[in-house]
Design a protein around this motif. Structure first.
Motif, PDB file in Angstrom:
ATOM      1  N   LEU A 189     -21.842  27.986  18.623  1.00 10.91           N
ATOM      2  CA  LEU A 189     -21.543  28.914  17.526  1.00 10.91           C
ATOM      3  C   LEU A 189     -20.664  28.252  16.469  1.00 10.91           C
ATOM      4  CD1 LEU A 189     -20.907  32.254  19.471  1.00 10.91           C
ATOM      5  CD2 LEU A 189     -22.895  31.638  18.082  1.00 10.91           C
ATOM      6  N   GLY A 190     -19.709  27.427  16.922  1.00  8.32           N
ATOM      7  CA  GLY A 190     -18.878  26.700  15.977  1.00  8.32           C
ATOM      8  C   GLY A 190     -19.689  25.750  15.121  1.00  8.32           C
ATOM      9  N   LEU A 191     -20.707  25.131  15.714  1.00  7.16           N
ATOM     10  CA  LEU A 191     -21.595  24.247  14.958  1.00  7.16           C
ATOM     11  C   LEU A 191     -22.327  25.026  13.866  1.00  7.16           C
ATOM     12  CD1 LEU A 191     -22.963  21.420  14.728  1.00  7.16           C
ATOM     13  CD2 LEU A 191     -24.715  22.300  16.279  1.00  7.16           C
ATOM     14  N   VAL A 192     -22.807  26.231  14.189  1.00 11.74           N
ATOM     15  CA  VAL A 192     -23.526  27.046  13.211  1.00 11.74           C
ATOM     16  C   VAL A 192     -22.593  27.471  12.073  1.00 11.74           C
ATOM     17  CG1 VAL A 192     -24.795  29.197  12.855  1.00 11.74           C
ATOM     18  CG2 VAL A 192     -25.186  27.844  14.918  1.00 11.74           C
ATOM     19  N   VAL A 193     -21.367  27.863  12.426  1.00  9.72           N
ATOM     20  CA  VAL A 193     -20.399  28.230  11.385  1.00  9.72           C
ATOM     21  C   VAL A 193     -20.173  27.053  10.445  1.00  9.72           C
ATOM     22  CG1 VAL A 193     -17.995  28.867  10.949  1.00  9.72           C
ATOM     23  CG2 VAL A 193     -19.260  29.986  12.785  1.00  9.72           C
ATOM     24  N   GLY A 194     -20.019  25.867  11.007  1.00  8.16           N
ATOM     25  CA  GLY A 194     -19.825  24.685  10.180  1.00  8.16           C
ATOM     26  C   GLY A 194     -21.002  24.403   9.269  1.00  8.16           C
ATOM     27  N   LEU A 195     -22.210  24.651   9.769  1.00  6.39           N
ATOM     28  CA  LEU A 195     -23.409  24.422   8.956  1.00  6.39           C
ATOM     29  C   LEU A 195     -23.443  25.313   7.720  1.00  6.39           C
ATOM     30  CD1 LEU A 195     -26.131  24.121  11.763  1.00  6.39           C
ATOM     31  CD2 LEU A 195     -25.316  22.283  10.272  1.00  6.39           C
ATOM     32  N   PHE A 196     -22.840  26.498   7.800  1.00  2.00           N
ATOM     33  CA  PHE A 196     -22.871  27.414   6.667  1.00  2.00           C
ATOM     34  C   PHE A 196     -21.663  27.257   5.742  1.00  2.00           C
ATOM     35  CE2 PHE A 196     -25.942  29.885   9.235  1.00  2.00           C
ATOM     36  CZ  PHE A 196     -26.914  30.053   8.270  1.00  2.00           C
ATOM     37  N   ILE A 197     -20.629  26.582   6.193  1.00  2.00           N
ATOM     38  CA  ILE A 197     -19.478  26.363   5.313  1.00  2.00           C
ATOM     39  C   ILE A 197     -19.847  25.416   4.179  1.00  2.00           C
ATOM     40  CG2 ILE A 197     -17.245  25.180   5.183  1.00  2.00           C
ATOM     41  CD1 ILE A 197     -16.411  26.506   7.688  1.00  2.00           C
ATOM     42  N   ALA A 198     -20.558  24.349   4.493  1.00  4.67           N
ATOM     43  CA  ALA A 198     -20.864  23.325   3.498  1.00  4.67           C
ATOM     44  C   ALA A 198     -21.571  23.863   2.262  1.00  4.67           C
ATOM     45  CB  ALA A 198     -21.675  22.201   4.134  1.00  4.67           C
ATOM     46  N   ILE A 239     -13.001  30.852   3.198  1.00  2.70           N
ATOM     47  CA  ILE A 239     -13.299  29.596   3.888  1.00  2.70           C
ATOM     48  C   ILE A 239     -12.042  29.057   4.571  1.00  2.70           C
ATOM     49  CG2 ILE A 239     -13.984  27.192   3.547  1.00  2.70           C
ATOM     50  CD1 ILE A 239     -15.835  28.169   1.303  1.00  2.70           C
ATOM     51  N   GLY A 240     -10.913  29.139   3.887  1.00  2.92           N
ATOM     52  CA  GLY A 240      -9.668  28.700   4.498  1.00  2.92           C
ATOM     53  C   GLY A 240      -9.322  29.502   5.741  1.00  2.92           C
ATOM     54  N   ALA A 253     -16.507  20.921  12.809  1.00  4.14           N
ATOM     55  CA  ALA A 253     -16.444  20.125  11.581  1.00  4.14           C
ATOM     56  C   ALA A 253     -17.683  19.259  11.412  1.00  4.14           C
ATOM     57  CB  ALA A 253     -15.185  19.252  11.593  1.00  4.14           C
ATOM     58  N   ALA A 254     -18.291  18.818  12.519  1.00  4.26           N
ATOM     59  CA  ALA A 254     -19.505  18.015  12.422  1.00  4.26           C
ATOM     60  C   ALA A 254     -20.645  18.829  11.822  1.00  4.26           C
ATOM     61  CB  ALA A 254     -19.900  17.501  13.807  1.00  4.26           C
ATOM     62  N   GLY A 255     -20.715  20.122  12.155  1.00 10.76           N
ATOM     63  CA  GLY A 255     -21.724  20.973  11.539  1.00 10.76           C
ATOM     64  C   GLY A 255     -21.574  21.021  10.035  1.00 10.76           C
ATOM     65  N   ASN A 256     -20.337  21.122   9.589  1.00  5.48           N
ATOM     66  CA  ASN A 256     -20.049  21.123   8.155  1.00  5.48           C
ATOM     67  C   ASN A 256     -20.473  19.803   7.522  1.00  5.48           C
ATOM     68  OD1 ASN A 256     -19.004  21.641   5.611  1.00  5.48           O
ATOM     69  ND2 ASN A 256     -17.019  22.289   6.356  1.00  5.48           N
ATOM     70  N   ILE A 298     -23.958  32.429  -2.876  1.00  6.38           N
ATOM     71  CA  ILE A 298     -24.045  33.744  -2.231  1.00  6.38           C
ATOM     72  C   ILE A 298     -24.825  33.659  -0.925  1.00  6.38           C
ATOM     73  CG2 ILE A 298     -24.999  36.068  -2.470  1.00  6.38           C
ATOM     74  CD1 ILE A 298     -24.312  35.913  -5.446  1.00  6.38           C
ATOM     75  N   LEU A 299     -25.956  32.952  -0.935  1.00  5.59           N
ATOM     76  CA  LEU A 299     -26.755  32.832   0.284  1.00  5.59           C
ATOM     77  C   LEU A 299     -25.978  32.093   1.376  1.00  5.59           C
ATOM     78  CD1 LEU A 299     -30.280  31.978  -1.191  1.00  5.59           C
ATOM     79  CD2 LEU A 299     -29.517  34.143  -0.167  1.00  5.59           C
ATOM     80  N   GLY A 300     -25.273  31.016   0.990  1.00  2.57           N
ATOM     81  CA  GLY A 300     -24.468  30.293   1.966  1.00  2.57           C
ATOM     82  C   GLY A 300     -23.367  31.158   2.548  1.00  2.57           C
ATOM     83  N   TYR A 301     -22.784  32.006   1.716  1.00  2.68           N
ATOM     84  CA  TYR A 301     -21.680  32.836   2.190  1.00  2.68           C
ATOM     85  C   TYR A 301     -22.170  33.962   3.097  1.00  2.68           C
ATOM     86  CZ  TYR A 301     -16.679  33.194   1.644  1.00  2.68           C
ATOM     87  OH  TYR A 301     -15.328  33.107   1.868  1.00  2.68           O
TER      88      TYR A 301
END
Length: 464
Positions: free
Chosen positions: A318-327, A237-238, A269-272, A293-296
């Motif tokens: 795409l950045g928004l989608v990445v943020g949505l899965f980090i949380a 994540i980092g 970051a807003a997606g997160n 596991i599913l989130g990762y």
């Protein structure tokens, strides 16, 4: 015994119920003020050093040294906090950090060589106040055993992401619109003021666990295998954070719009933050290990296509989608600490996870900086893709280590509760017959009690 807040579990857990927890606002609001500057630090260093040296690689090295220093010092700061209390640790740390950041900014503006800037970055990173883990430790102490604990973890993730929305945007605006060093100067000032304000809020602090005072056995968080697995996940994540920061800045320069960096990172970051809000509002029926596991898996898939984006709109989406899965991965990992780590080592555990994010971010900044300097921003986005793929592989291979510990495995040492001793058998000689009989006596109930509640609660935990 630890004091846990009694909450009404008949109502569905939510943010309103969480914030009505007695004494919560007393540390939530100062905690937000104290951690807001953290979201400004890395991007402020990147923009200032890149301005003075003209190289993203050099800026990445200085930022990476800062992150590595923070990652190495964070667990030690957590150990000291568990032993001596948050205020005793935080007061000298915020003073040292403000001075170190001011010194780093002065050296950069004076045209100091990269090696000297990297040397100055060591105390800058090592003195980053661990306010986020301290706030999470206060929640864990107040809500031990409450079904509101996952909601608190989600709330903290949302708070973190709000700082990462506001922090980079504010730092970018200051560095590009006011002065290249304005971001770092503001970060140092806000850290000092916010840190002192949070340190002054002593109510709600977890009790200290100094062995010399309580005589209890010290449990080190890293000795628990589940935490070690979470560390690998948080390293990935980092790497996403670090790779995105460098690559988005390089992409913005490539399209001739440096100010777009703050907007693109803010969308990410807003997606997160949006996903974090949703995580806290959902009553999950699947266990935390499966959620992690599913989130990762989703995070790895989303990060794997960033390199292909060649327009600002597509990259933002795409950045928004990445943020949505980090949380989901981040929140679930923090939530699992309550199941995996005893109370007298939780601040240390939280700092290990926070430090892992910083370390992963630091390494990603170096790699992405070199790749963007040599081949452009598209190659910088390969860093999040590779890091998440490696972390997911490790997570899948070692997922058995994330099984919640049973009541007999994790006991709060300060509670002084133990598994009942076996009934004692004594030999008694009858005076009349001279025969020896065996008498069975129960162990004293006041001395040996079953720790029926595990981590201080009776709330059933979903296990997958």
């Amino acid at each position: 015994m630890t004091s846990a807040v009694t909450t009404d579990t008949s109502a569905r857990p939510g943010y309103g119920q969480l914030l009505r927890t007695p004494g919560a606002l007393g540390f939530v609001l100062p905690g937000f003020a104290a951690r807001l500057p953290f979201g400004m630090l890395t991007i402020s260093i990147l923009l200032l050093v890149q301005h003075t040296t003209g190289s993203y690689a050099s800026a990445g090295i200085v930022a990476a040294v800062t992150g590595i220093s923070m990652a190495l010092s964070a667990p030690l700061m957590g150990i000291f906090t568990d032993r001596f209390g948050q205020t005793a640790v935080l007061l000298p740390v915020v003073l040292a950090h403000s001075a170190a950041v001011t010194g780093l900014a002065a050296l950069a503006l004076a045209g100091a060589p990269v090696w000297l800037l990297a040397l100055a970055a060591v105390p800058t990173g090592a003195s980053v106040p661990q306010v986020g883990p301290m706030v999470r430790a206060r929640w864990a102490a107040k809500l031990e055993g409450s079904p509101l604990l996952p909601t608190a973890a989600a709330f903290e993730s949302v708070t973190d992401e709000f700082t990462f929305v506001v922090g980079p945007v504010l730092a970018t605006a200051l560095c590009t619109g006011v002065h290249p060093a304005a971001g770092l100067v503001t970060e140092a000032t806000l850290t000092l003021l916010g840190g002192l304000l949070f340190a002054a809020q002593r109510a709600g602090q977890p009790k200290t666990h100094a062995p010399s005072l309580t005589g209890e056995k010290r449990a080190f968080a890293l000795s628990f295998p589940g935490l070690r697995v979470l560390i690998f996940a948080f390293l990935g994540i980092g790497a996403v954070f670090g790779g995105m920061q460098v690559s988005l800045a390089a992409f913005s320069n490539e399209i001739g719009n440096p100010g777009a960096n703050g907007l693109l990172y803010g969308v990410f970051a807003a997606g997160n933050m949006i996903a974090g809000i949703a995580m806290g509002a959902i009553a999950w029926k699947i266990g935390p290990r499966r959620r992690l596991i599913l989130g990762y898996i989703g995070l790895t898939a989303a990060a794997s296509v960033l390199w292909a984006a060649h327009s600002m709109i597509l990259l933002g989406a795409l950045g928004l989608v990445v943020g949505l899965f980090i949380a989901p991965a981040l929140i679930t990992g923090y939530t699992m600490v309550e199941q995996l780590i005893p109370a007298n080592a939780r601040t240390e555990a939280f700092t290990w996870l926070t430090g892992s994010i910083a370390f992963g971010q630091a390494v990603a900044v170096i790699l992405a900086g070199r790749l963007t300097d040599s081949h452009g921003s598209s190659f910088g986005f390969l860093v999040p893709m590779g890091a998440t793929a490696l972390a997911l592989t490790t997570l899948l291979a070692l997922r058995a280590k994330l099984a919640p510990q049973g009541p007999s495995r994790i006991v709060n040492a300060s509670a002084q509760e133990a598994v009942p001793a076996a009934p004692a058998k004594t030999q008694v000689k009858a005076p009349a017959t001279g025969r020896t009989a065996t008498r069975t006596t129960a162990a004293p109930a006041s001395r040996n009690r079953v720790n029926e509640r595990g981590m201080g609660h009776r709330v059933p935990v979903t296990v997958d």
